[in-house]
Scaffold this motif. Structure first.
Motif, PDB file in Angstrom:
ATOM      1  N   VAL A   8       0.651  13.261  -0.352  1.00  0.00           N
ATOM      2  CA  VAL A   8      -0.680  13.865  -0.347  1.00  0.00           C
ATOM      3  C   VAL A   8      -0.541  15.297   0.151  1.00  0.00           C
ATOM      4  O   VAL A   8       0.161  15.552   1.137  1.00  0.00           O
ATOM      5  CB  VAL A   8      -1.643  13.071   0.567  1.00  0.00           C
ATOM      6  CG1 VAL A   8      -2.992  13.747   0.657  1.00  0.00           C
ATOM      7  CG2 VAL A   8      -1.796  11.638   0.072  1.00  0.00           C
ATOM      8  N   GLU A   9      -1.222  16.232  -0.519  1.00  0.00           N
ATOM      9  CA  GLU A   9      -1.198  17.635  -0.134  1.00  0.00           C
ATOM     10  C   GLU A   9      -2.533  18.015   0.481  1.00  0.00           C
ATOM     11  O   GLU A   9      -3.582  17.604  -0.012  1.00  0.00           O
ATOM     12  CB  GLU A   9      -0.946  18.542  -1.342  1.00  0.00           C
ATOM     13  CG  GLU A   9       0.417  18.388  -1.967  1.00  0.00           C
ATOM     14  CD  GLU A   9       0.493  17.245  -2.978  1.00  0.00           C
ATOM     15  OE1 GLU A   9      -0.556  16.740  -3.405  1.00  0.00           O
ATOM     16  OE2 GLU A   9       1.610  16.834  -3.320  1.00  0.00           O
ATOM     17  N   PRO A  10      -2.520  18.846   1.535  1.00  0.00           N
ATOM     18  CA  PRO A  10      -3.776  19.361   2.089  1.00  0.00           C
ATOM     19  C   PRO A  10      -4.339  20.459   1.184  1.00  0.00           C
ATOM     20  O   PRO A  10      -3.716  20.833   0.192  1.00  0.00           O
ATOM     21  CB  PRO A  10      -3.353  19.920   3.445  1.00  0.00           C
ATOM     22  CG  PRO A  10      -1.937  20.341   3.242  1.00  0.00           C
ATOM     23  CD  PRO A  10      -1.353  19.338   2.266  1.00  0.00           C
ATOM     24  N   ILE A  46      -8.237   3.124  -4.753  1.00  0.00           N
ATOM     25  CA  ILE A  46      -7.078   3.984  -4.504  1.00  0.00           C
ATOM     26  C   ILE A  46      -7.417   5.456  -4.731  1.00  0.00           C
ATOM     27  O   ILE A  46      -7.039   6.320  -3.933  1.00  0.00           O
ATOM     28  CB  ILE A  46      -5.872   3.547  -5.368  1.00  0.00           C
ATOM     29  CG1 ILE A  46      -5.361   2.191  -4.877  1.00  0.00           C
ATOM     30  CG2 ILE A  46      -4.756   4.585  -5.344  1.00  0.00           C
ATOM     31  CD1 ILE A  46      -4.245   1.589  -5.707  1.00  0.00           C
ATOM     32  N   GLU A  47      -8.149   5.757  -5.796  1.00  0.00           N
ATOM     33  CA  GLU A  47      -8.499   7.148  -6.091  1.00  0.00           C
ATOM     34  C   GLU A  47      -9.315   7.769  -4.957  1.00  0.00           C
ATOM     35  O   GLU A  47      -9.016   8.873  -4.496  1.00  0.00           O
ATOM     36  CB  GLU A  47      -9.276   7.223  -7.410  1.00  0.00           C
ATOM     37  CG  GLU A  47      -9.632   8.634  -7.818  1.00  0.00           C
ATOM     38  CD  GLU A  47     -10.384   8.684  -9.144  1.00  0.00           C
ATOM     39  OE1 GLU A  47     -10.750   9.795  -9.542  1.00  0.00           O
ATOM     40  OE2 GLU A  47     -10.617   7.635  -9.763  1.00  0.00           O
ATOM     41  N   GLN A  48     -10.327   7.055  -4.483  1.00  0.00           N
ATOM     42  CA  GLN A  48     -11.157   7.576  -3.397  1.00  0.00           C
ATOM     43  C   GLN A  48     -10.346   7.658  -2.092  1.00  0.00           C
ATOM     44  O   GLN A  48     -10.474   8.614  -1.333  1.00  0.00           O
ATOM     45  CB  GLN A  48     -12.381   6.703  -3.183  1.00  0.00           C
ATOM     46  CG  GLN A  48     -13.311   7.244  -2.103  1.00  0.00           C
ATOM     47  CD  GLN A  48     -14.485   6.334  -1.825  1.00  0.00           C
ATOM     48  OE1 GLN A  48     -14.361   5.111  -1.888  1.00  0.00           O
ATOM     49  NE2 GLN A  48     -15.629   6.936  -1.513  1.00  0.00           N
ATOM     50  N   ALA A  49      -9.489   6.679  -1.849  1.00  0.00           N
ATOM     51  CA  ALA A  49      -8.668   6.689  -0.642  1.00  0.00           C
ATOM     52  C   ALA A  49      -7.746   7.911  -0.621  1.00  0.00           C
ATOM     53  O   ALA A  49      -7.603   8.567   0.422  1.00  0.00           O
ATOM     54  CB  ALA A  49      -7.865   5.396  -0.549  1.00  0.00           C
ATOM     55  N   LEU A  50      -7.132   8.236  -1.754  1.00  0.00           N
ATOM     56  CA  LEU A  50      -6.242   9.397  -1.812  1.00  0.00           C
ATOM     57  C   LEU A  50      -7.012  10.710  -1.716  1.00  0.00           C
ATOM     58  O   LEU A  50      -6.537  11.684  -1.127  1.00  0.00           O
ATOM     59  CB  LEU A  50      -5.378   9.345  -3.076  1.00  0.00           C
ATOM     60  CG  LEU A  50      -4.315   8.245  -3.070  1.00  0.00           C
ATOM     61  CD1 LEU A  50      -3.620   8.159  -4.433  1.00  0.00           C
ATOM     62  CD2 LEU A  50      -3.304   8.456  -1.950  1.00  0.00           C
ATOM     63  N   GLN A  65      -7.652  -3.784   2.447  1.00  0.00           N
ATOM     64  CA  GLN A  65      -8.440  -4.461   3.474  1.00  0.00           C
ATOM     65  C   GLN A  65      -9.045  -5.754   2.915  1.00  0.00           C
ATOM     66  O   GLN A  65      -9.416  -5.800   1.733  1.00  0.00           O
ATOM     67  CB  GLN A  65      -9.545  -3.537   3.981  1.00  0.00           C
ATOM     68  CG  GLN A  65      -9.017  -2.312   4.703  1.00  0.00           C
ATOM     69  CD  GLN A  65      -8.126  -2.687   5.872  1.00  0.00           C
ATOM     70  OE1 GLN A  65      -8.556  -3.382   6.786  1.00  0.00           O
ATOM     71  NE2 GLN A  65      -6.867  -2.242   5.832  1.00  0.00           N
ATOM     72  N   PRO A  66      -9.140  -6.796   3.735  1.00  0.00           N
ATOM     73  CA  PRO A  66      -9.657  -8.082   3.255  1.00  0.00           C
ATOM     74  C   PRO A  66     -11.067  -7.980   2.666  1.00  0.00           C
ATOM     75  O   PRO A  66     -11.388  -8.656   1.693  1.00  0.00           O
ATOM     76  CB  PRO A  66      -9.660  -8.972   4.502  1.00  0.00           C
ATOM     77  CG  PRO A  66      -8.850  -8.270   5.520  1.00  0.00           C
ATOM     78  CD  PRO A  66      -8.755  -6.829   5.124  1.00  0.00           C
ATOM     79  N   GLU A  67     -11.880  -7.098   3.230  1.00  0.00           N
ATOM     80  CA  GLU A  67     -13.256  -6.943   2.739  1.00  0.00           C
ATOM     81  C   GLU A  67     -13.340  -6.001   1.539  1.00  0.00           C
ATOM     82  O   GLU A  67     -14.415  -5.765   0.997  1.00  0.00           O
ATOM     83  CB  GLU A  67     -14.170  -6.466   3.875  1.00  0.00           C
ATOM     84  CG  GLU A  67     -13.877  -5.074   4.405  1.00  0.00           C
ATOM     85  CD  GLU A  67     -12.751  -5.010   5.444  1.00  0.00           C
ATOM     86  OE1 GLU A  67     -12.465  -3.886   5.890  1.00  0.00           O
ATOM     87  OE2 GLU A  67     -12.153  -6.031   5.794  1.00  0.00           O
ATOM     88  N   GLY A  68     -12.199  -5.462   1.118  1.00  0.00           N
ATOM     89  CA  GLY A  68     -12.136  -4.534  -0.012  1.00  0.00           C
ATOM     90  C   GLY A  68     -11.836  -3.128   0.465  1.00  0.00           C
ATOM     91  O   GLY A  68     -12.035  -2.789   1.623  1.00  0.00           O
ATOM     92  N   GLY A  69     -11.343  -2.338  -0.425  1.00  0.00           N
ATOM     93  CA  GLY A  69     -11.009  -0.962  -0.095  1.00  0.00           C
ATOM     94  C   GLY A  69      -9.648  -0.846   0.566  1.00  0.00           C
ATOM     95  O   GLY A  69      -8.885  -1.819   0.650  1.00  0.00           O
ATOM     96  N   TYR A  70      -9.367   0.360   1.028  1.00  0.00           N
ATOM     97  CA  TYR A  70      -8.061   0.672   1.602  1.00  0.00           C
ATOM     98  C   TYR A  70      -8.231   1.503   2.860  1.00  0.00           C
ATOM     99  O   TYR A  70      -9.101   2.371   2.922  1.00  0.00           O
ATOM    100  CB  TYR A  70      -7.208   1.480   0.608  1.00  0.00           C
ATOM    101  CG  TYR A  70      -6.874   0.722  -0.633  1.00  0.00           C
ATOM    102  CD1 TYR A  70      -5.668   0.026  -0.741  1.00  0.00           C
ATOM    103  CD2 TYR A  70      -7.751   0.671  -1.714  1.00  0.00           C
ATOM    104  CE1 TYR A  70      -5.355  -0.685  -1.885  1.00  0.00           C
ATOM    105  CE2 TYR A  70      -7.444  -0.035  -2.862  1.00  0.00           C
ATOM    106  CZ  TYR A  70      -6.254  -0.712  -2.934  1.00  0.00           C
ATOM    107  OH  TYR A  70      -5.940  -1.427  -4.067  1.00  0.00           O
ATOM    108  N   THR A  71      -7.377   1.258   3.832  1.00  0.00           N
ATOM    109  CA  THR A  71      -7.248   2.124   4.997  1.00  0.00           C
ATOM    110  C   THR A  71      -6.035   3.000   4.753  1.00  0.00           C
ATOM    111  O   THR A  71      -5.001   2.522   4.280  1.00  0.00           O
ATOM    112  CB  THR A  71      -7.054   1.307   6.290  1.00  0.00           C
ATOM    113  OG1 THR A  71      -8.213   0.502   6.494  1.00  0.00           O
ATOM    114  CG2 THR A  71      -6.850   2.220   7.490  1.00  0.00           C
ATOM    115  N   VAL A  72      -6.171   4.290   5.064  1.00  0.00           N
ATOM    116  CA  VAL A  72      -5.095   5.251   4.840  1.00  0.00           C
ATOM    117  C   VAL A  72      -4.625   5.794   6.186  1.00  0.00           C
ATOM    118  O   VAL A  72      -5.440   6.231   7.002  1.00  0.00           O
ATOM    119  CB  VAL A  72      -5.563   6.428   3.964  1.00  0.00           C
ATOM    120  CG1 VAL A  72      -4.412   7.387   3.688  1.00  0.00           C
ATOM    121  CG2 VAL A  72      -6.183   5.944   2.677  1.00  0.00           C
TER     122      VAL A  72
END
Length: 138
Positions: free
Chosen positions: A73-75, A36-40, A14-21
């Motif tokens: 990604v696993e639930p 990436i770690e927090q997003a996953l 995202q332009p403001e930082g971070g990731y959308t998943v």
């Protein structure tokens, strides 16, 4: 042949930082993370919640598709167990499963809900469906 429950997650910076998943196979599963770690990590949580809701609603659980640039990604383990049991039960009614296990219909129905079954119950259900429960740590 072993079966796994995992879905491809796409991380979009995202332009403001971070990731959308997002999950191509589960359009209602959307989350984000600062890195990436927090997003996953968040992706695994939202995946678990979406699959659990689909199971509760009796909605279809789609087969996962691989997408270039995605992350598998696993639930949660309890959701994986419920999805795997639902897949193995395809073509069999709850009543048939209950009879094969030598248990009541309500007891067999509870196996379809994440978080409820014990390992012993899952082993019995798998055996009644001609399967074997296999656990692994990755």
């Amino acid at each position: 042949m072993t079966d796994t429950v995992r879905y491809m997650a796409l991380l979009e910076p995202q332009p403001e930082g971070g990731y959308t998943v997002t999950f191509p196979d589960l359009p209602e599963a959307i989350t984000e993370g600062d890195d990436i770690e927090q997003a996953l990590f968040n992706a695994a949580e939202v995946l678990s919640l979406v699959l659990e809701q689909r199971l509760a609603d009796g909605a279809p659980i789609p087969s996962p598709t691989q997408t270039e640039g995605g992350h598998w990604v696993e639930p949660s383990a309890s959701v994986q167990a419920a999805v795997l049991l639902a897949r193995a039960r395809a073509g069999h009614t709850i009543s048939e499963l209950a009879r094969a296990m030598g248990t009541s219909w309500p007891a067999a129905q509870r196996l379809m809900k994440p978080g409820n079954p014990t390992i012993k119950q899952l082993e019995r259900a798998a055996a009644a469906l001609g399967k074997r429960l296999v656990l692994s740590l990755e």
